[in-house]
Motif scaffolding. Structure first.
Motif, mmCIF file in Angstrom:
data_model
loop_
_atom_site.group_PDB
_atom_site.id
_atom_site.type_symbol
_atom_site.label_atom_id
_atom_site.label_comp_id
_atom_site.label_asym_id
_atom_site.label_seq_id
_atom_site.Cartn_x
_atom_site.Cartn_y
_atom_site.Cartn_z
ATOM 1 N N GLN A 16 34.916 37.511 42.846
ATOM 2 C CA GLN A 16 33.598 38.033 43.207
ATOM 3 C C GLN A 16 33.263 37.692 44.660
ATOM 4 O OE1 GLN A 16 30.845 39.943 41.411
ATOM 5 N NE2 GLN A 16 30.790 40.047 43.650
ATOM 6 N N ILE A 17 33.548 36.460 45.031
ATOM 7 C CA ILE A 17 33.249 36.043 46.413
ATOM 8 C C ILE A 17 34.049 36.899 47.391
ATOM 9 C CG2 ILE A 17 33.448 34.140 48.085
ATOM 10 C CD1 ILE A 17 32.893 32.204 45.731
ATOM 11 N N LEU A 18 35.316 37.097 47.070
ATOM 12 C CA LEU A 18 36.160 37.922 47.952
ATOM 13 C C LEU A 18 35.648 39.361 48.028
ATOM 14 C CD1 LEU A 18 39.826 36.757 47.298
ATOM 15 C CD2 LEU A 18 38.624 36.853 49.498
ATOM 16 N N ALA A 19 35.175 39.872 46.902
ATOM 17 C CA ALA A 19 34.655 41.245 46.892
ATOM 18 C C ALA A 19 33.441 41.340 47.828
ATOM 19 C CB ALA A 19 34.290 41.660 45.467
ATOM 20 N N TRP A 20 32.549 40.338 47.753
ATOM 21 C CA TRP A 20 31.393 40.336 48.664
ATOM 22 C C TRP A 20 31.869 40.255 50.106
ATOM 23 C CZ3 TRP A 20 28.969 35.989 45.305
ATOM 24 C CH2 TRP A 20 28.176 36.555 44.296
ATOM 25 N N GLN A 21 32.806 39.335 50.347
ATOM 26 C CA GLN A 21 33.263 39.128 51.728
ATOM 27 C C GLN A 21 33.920 40.388 52.295
ATOM 28 O OE1 GLN A 21 35.679 35.552 51.771
ATOM 29 N NE2 GLN A 21 33.883 34.276 52.135
ATOM 30 N N ASN A 22 34.757 41.042 51.472
ATOM 31 C CA ASN A 22 35.438 42.255 51.956
ATOM 32 C C ASN A 22 34.422 43.315 52.356
ATOM 33 O OD1 ASN A 22 37.948 41.123 51.539
ATOM 34 N ND2 ASN A 22 38.192 41.998 49.484
ATOM 35 N N GLU A 23 33.484 43.548 51.454
ATOM 36 C CA GLU A 23 32.492 44.595 51.694
ATOM 37 C C GLU A 23 31.646 44.274 52.943
ATOM 38 O OE1 GLU A 23 29.823 45.055 48.321
ATOM 39 O OE2 GLU A 23 28.378 45.980 49.700
ATOM 40 N N ARG A 24 31.213 43.023 53.027
ATOM 41 C CA ARG A 24 30.330 42.645 54.144
ATOM 42 C C ARG A 24 31.078 42.579 55.475
ATOM 43 N NH1 ARG A 24 26.643 38.247 50.701
ATOM 44 N NH2 ARG A 24 25.996 39.827 49.212
ATOM 45 N N LEU A 25 32.343 42.160 55.414
ATOM 46 C CA LEU A 25 33.131 42.083 56.645
ATOM 47 C C LEU A 25 33.310 43.480 57.250
ATOM 48 C CD1 LEU A 25 34.906 40.484 58.667
ATOM 49 C CD2 LEU A 25 36.839 40.892 57.128
ATOM 50 N N ILE A 26 33.674 44.430 56.407
ATOM 51 C CA ILE A 26 33.902 45.797 56.890
ATOM 52 C C ILE A 26 32.632 46.325 57.566
ATOM 53 C CG2 ILE A 26 34.285 48.189 56.101
ATOM 54 C CD1 ILE A 26 36.161 46.897 53.901
#
Ligand code: DLL
Length: 432
Positions: A16-26
């Motif tokens: 879940q954390i990675l999913a948030w990070q991926n979306e927000r990073l992009i």
């Protein structure tokens, strides 16, 4: 009242954390590309476009930002929002040449205060607490950050700022402060003053949230014992918004980084290579939610280790160790950033030779700074009174540059050892 433990965020799964990070990073990379020409140029020089950044795995493709970039781009060059959308600045304790000015939208302030609120809750804070904030207020991020966090938790907030120890003790006893927020060295000083004033039985403190400078485990135990509290570490830097980037929980084995707002990397400070978990190296932060000052891959110069070992508190966010030092020459004295070059500038401006030594020590848990400099040939004097006068002038000039007191000792010409290689200018005797 929101619950700032925020278990859905703070105990989220790694996926879940990675999913948030991926979306927000992009989203953040696109925001920076569109709005921060300074960084866009750096990306172009490296041949990277937003299309190349599809997930956290691509982070290493982005260029680093350093303090030198911040200086180059000072004051407005790294802004991601127009000034009309910004509501606040904060700044570092450095002086003109080194000053960092960070900008905030209201959204940025809200997120920053959320991070500080999480730290207060992790230290056991609730709306029934009286939160005594003795970090400096003003440009420094310590006071405003913890003040905002304390409001969010719903504590009764005492915006004490630092100094005026007598008044600190009076409010602490009269209003029954339960959580103390300040630098560890000031906490140690307050503890000593409480002891000397015989007020130990009159204080109701249960926890302390201490950071902004390095402090040892010995110091933690000493403060805990003297004040009868549990002392928690908190970390942050102006460039990433301020305190609350990471904070300790009850386990006290490192500080959880708020990974829904910051992506942390550890790199080799010499090569820039990303190192695997558990390696000691320089901490690099990418802020993925900040709008006005959205720094990507910012090199903090702080040396530490990251760990994902499960934590007994239930939080899943990665933990960083206490910073073990800095990869540059910045000294942190009483929580204030001091560069040896600033001291040199003052000495030379006042007509002294570049033969000096800076001695930093810690006496009774408080940092001390002493500057030894050789007598200037044209100011040569045998009169003790005249030397004392010269020392006083230097003390004032250093205070004006650094903002803190430095003891000055003018010594005879040629009495400071010359070096054959790099000069040893700084003797840091503190045991960290
Ligand atoms: O010191 C922000 C802060 C305020 C943190 C209050 C915690 C509490 P700066 O003045 O920009 O910001 O200094 C940042 O201070 O890069 C570290 O080298 C050092 N530092 C901050 N927290 C810690 C800590 C604030 N807990 C620089 N332990 C950082 C050791 C710390 N060093």
């Amino acid at each position: 009242m929101a619950n700032y433990y925020q278990p859905e965020i703070e105990t989220a799964s790694r996926e879940q954390i990675l999913a948030w990070q991926n979306e927000r990073l992009i989203k953040q990379v696109q925001h920076v590309w569109d709005n921060v020409p300074y960084y866009r140029q750096k990306m172009e020089e490296k041949g990277v476009t937003p299309a190349d950044i599809k997930s956290v795995d691509d982070l290493h493709k982005l260029p680093f930002l350093t303090k030198a970039d911040l200086r180059d781009a000072y004051p407005y060059g790294l802004m991601g929002k127009p000034l009309s959308e910004c509501v606040r600045i904060q700044s570092t304790s450095g002086t003109t040449g080194r000053r960092v000015v960070a900008f905030y939208t209201q959204h940025d302030i809200d997120l920053w205060e959320d991070c500080c609120a999480r730290a207060i809750v992790a230290a056991g804070g609730t709306k029934d607490d009286v939160c005594h904030v003795s970090y400096g207020y003003g440009l420094f991020t310590g006071g405003p950050g913890l003040n905002g966090g304390s409001h969010k938790v719903g504590c009764l907030t005492l915006p004490m700022s630092s100094g005026n120890t007598e008044r600190q003790l009076q409010f602490m006893t009269d209003l029954g402060s339960t959580i103390l927020c300040c630098t560890p060295s000031y906490a140690a000083y307050l503890a000593e003053s409480i002891h000397e004033a015989g007020l130990r039985d009159k204080i109701k403190l249960k926890a302390g949230i201490f950071g902004a400078e390095a402090w040892s485990e010995e110091m933690r135990h000493d403060i805990e014992e003297k004040l009868g509290i549990k002392a928690y570490d908190i970390y942050g830097l102006t460039e990433t918004s301020g305190p609350g980037v990471s904070f300790e929980c009850s386990e006290q084995t490192g500080m959880h980084i708020n990974e829904d707002h910051f992506i942390a990397e550890i790199i080799d400070p010499n090569t820039g290579e990303v190192l695997p978990e558990g390696s000691k190296g320089e901490l690099v932060f990418t802020s993925i939610t900040k709008e006005a000052f959205p720094l990507l891959r910012y090199r903090t110069r702080d040396i530490c280790v990251l760990t994902r070992k499960p934590c007994s508190c239930g939080r899943t966010h990665v933990k960083m160790s206490k910073p073990m030092g800095r990869s540059d020459d910045m000294l942190i004295i009483k929580g204030v950033n001091v560069f040896p070059s600033q001291i040199e500038t003052v000495l030379m401006e006042q007509g002294y030779p570049a033969n000096y030594q800076i001695i930093v020590d810690r006496v009774n848990h408080s940092d001390t700074l002493e500057v030894m400099v050789e007598m200037a040939p044209d100011k040569f004097s045998d009169s003790l009174a005249e030397i004392a006068e010269q020392e006083k002038k230097l003390v004032n000039a250093l205070k004006a540059m650094l903002g803190i007191y430095a003891k000055v000792k003018i010594v005879s010409p040629k009495s400071i050892t010359r070096s054959e290689g790099k000069a040893v200018r700084v003797i840091d005797k503190r045991k960290i």
